[in-house]
Design a protein around this motif. Sequence first.
Motif, mmCIF file in Angstrom:
data_model
loop_
_atom_site.group_PDB
_atom_site.id
_atom_site.type_symbol
_atom_site.label_atom_id
_atom_site.label_comp_id
_atom_site.label_asym_id
_atom_site.label_seq_id
_atom_site.Cartn_x
_atom_site.Cartn_y
_atom_site.Cartn_z
ATOM 1 N N LEU A 250 100.917 74.153 73.520
ATOM 2 C CA LEU A 250 100.827 75.219 74.513
ATOM 3 C C LEU A 250 100.930 74.628 75.903
ATOM 4 O O LEU A 250 100.369 73.561 76.189
ATOM 5 N N ASP A 251 101.675 75.323 76.759
ATOM 6 C CA ASP A 251 101.895 74.830 78.118
ATOM 7 C C ASP A 251 100.565 74.883 78.883
ATOM 8 O O ASP A 251 100.044 75.970 79.170
ATOM 9 N N PRO A 252 99.978 73.718 79.203
ATOM 10 C CA PRO A 252 98.676 73.737 79.903
ATOM 11 C C PRO A 252 98.793 74.244 81.345
ATOM 12 O O PRO A 252 97.770 74.598 81.955
ATOM 13 N N LYS A 253 99.986 74.327 81.883
ATOM 14 C CA LYS A 253 100.168 74.778 83.271
ATOM 15 C C LYS A 253 100.461 76.270 83.377
ATOM 16 O O LYS A 253 100.527 76.818 84.477
ATOM 17 N N ALA A 254 100.646 76.904 82.216
ATOM 18 C CA ALA A 254 100.990 78.328 82.246
ATOM 19 C C ALA A 254 99.771 79.164 82.629
ATOM 20 O O ALA A 254 98.621 78.845 82.290
ATOM 21 N N LYS A 272 104.909 77.784 74.515
ATOM 22 C CA LYS A 272 104.911 76.416 74.012
ATOM 23 C C LYS A 272 105.989 75.582 74.723
ATOM 24 O O LYS A 272 107.039 76.086 75.097
ATOM 25 N N VAL A 273 105.660 74.322 74.879
ATOM 26 C CA VAL A 273 106.589 73.370 75.502
ATOM 27 C C VAL A 273 106.646 72.124 74.625
ATOM 28 O O VAL A 273 105.744 71.886 73.817
ATOM 29 N N PRO A 274 107.737 71.288 74.741
ATOM 30 C CA PRO A 274 107.804 70.051 73.951
ATOM 31 C C PRO A 274 106.610 69.150 74.219
ATOM 32 O O PRO A 274 106.180 68.978 75.357
ATOM 33 N N ASN A 275 106.091 68.584 73.136
ATOM 34 C CA ASN A 275 104.937 67.688 73.244
ATOM 35 C C ASN A 275 105.417 66.285 73.627
ATOM 36 O O ASN A 275 106.155 65.656 72.859
ATOM 37 N N PRO A 276 105.067 65.770 74.791
ATOM 38 C CA PRO A 276 105.512 64.421 75.195
ATOM 39 C C PRO A 276 104.989 63.332 74.273
ATOM 40 O O PRO A 276 105.540 62.237 74.232
ATOM 41 N N ALA A 277 103.972 63.606 73.506
ATOM 42 C CA ALA A 277 103.427 62.599 72.596
ATOM 43 C C ALA A 277 104.177 62.547 71.269
ATOM 44 O O ALA A 277 104.004 61.603 70.491
#
Length: 424
Positions: A250-254, A272-277
């Motif tokens: 989930l986009d934490p900035k949304a 949802k956004v791509p997980n950098p991890a």
Amino acid sequence: MAPQPKHKNIVQILTPVVLFSFFSSSLAEIFFEERFEDGWQSRWVSSDWKRNEGKAGSFKHTAVKWPGDPDDKGDDCFRHFAISAKIPEFSNKNRTLVLQYSIRLEQDIECGGDYIKLLSGFVNQKKFGGDTPYSLMLGPDICGSQTKKLHVILSYQGQNYPIKKDLQCETDKLTHFYTFILRPDATYSVLIDGRERDSGSMYTDWEILPSCKIKAVDAKKPADWDDREYIEDPNEVKPEGYDSIQREILDPKAKELDNWDEEEDGIWRPPKVPNPAYKGPWKRKKIKNPNYKGKWKIPWIDNPEFEDDPDLYVLKPIKYVGIEIWQVKGGSIYDNILLCDDPAYAKQVVDEVFANREPEKEAFEEAEKVRKAKEEEDAQRAREEGEKRRRERDYDRRHRDRDCYRDRYKRHRRGYSDDDYHVS
């Protein structure tokens, strides 16, 4: 008198003024050397080849177009030409053979071949021509922009074998030397202007004998042959929890929109956004394979059909040197024919002749300037003549149209009377 061909080919033989030093040739055995000085006609026999067809040429002494030395002279012919000289018979067994000559293509040869041939056995020199058997042939073959080949053909047991390599000849209008060196170990070198252009072995570069080695086509790769250059690192372990890492989060900035109505729009959830991890499916790193043996190749084995000939390089005893030419259009200048056993002496000949290289280039460049100036002058004259004819045609057309209009006008006037113009 029979009609002359539209294009006359030129084959010239130079009379050089350079006096060669024979000091370095004291150890060389010279089987034949021809620089076409006075008396050369007594050593050569002109062939009647193609004479019955009206295509045979004949030599005549003439000056060259841009000599490095102003005293150079030559002889000419057209279509086909064959001439030969008989020499003391010799064999190249257990010795190096050097065949060399210089040639200059003064004209733009559309299609033609200029060859030197070494002949064996008895040769009827008056019938010597393109079909006469030979032991060795060397020379350029030019036809259009595609064929610019240097032929090196060897005879073995009565059959001719051309070299398999694609050797290129020179095509400009300056003097060039062609040299073929054949050694007792069956190795060879091809030189142009004294510099090695190619080299190799008769065993590999002519299809004279079967190959001494062949591929073992029935061979199979051994079961334990490892041809993997890189392998996965067996010591690397997947990090704990790696598979639980989600592809998206989930986009934490949304932030929820100000006008969001849960009753109408439902419960708001961040996108949802791509997980950098997330790093994708886990794979071990690649490392060099310690058991790598290289790419497996079909092995070479001894060819059971190969039978060596230690005298592969030995030509039939040489008794004649021949010049054979065919040309559609153009001119060639032959000179400095040499048959010996010493490559060093052959190189000396090249160096001494090329002492006049710069004067020849300068004379050629000056001749090219004159030729281009004349071509431009002729083109300008043709343009002016064309413009003059165009003006004359326009002038004649205007007068013809004016006369035609005048005649039509007179005929039209005769169709009316004075009463036609009376108004009451």
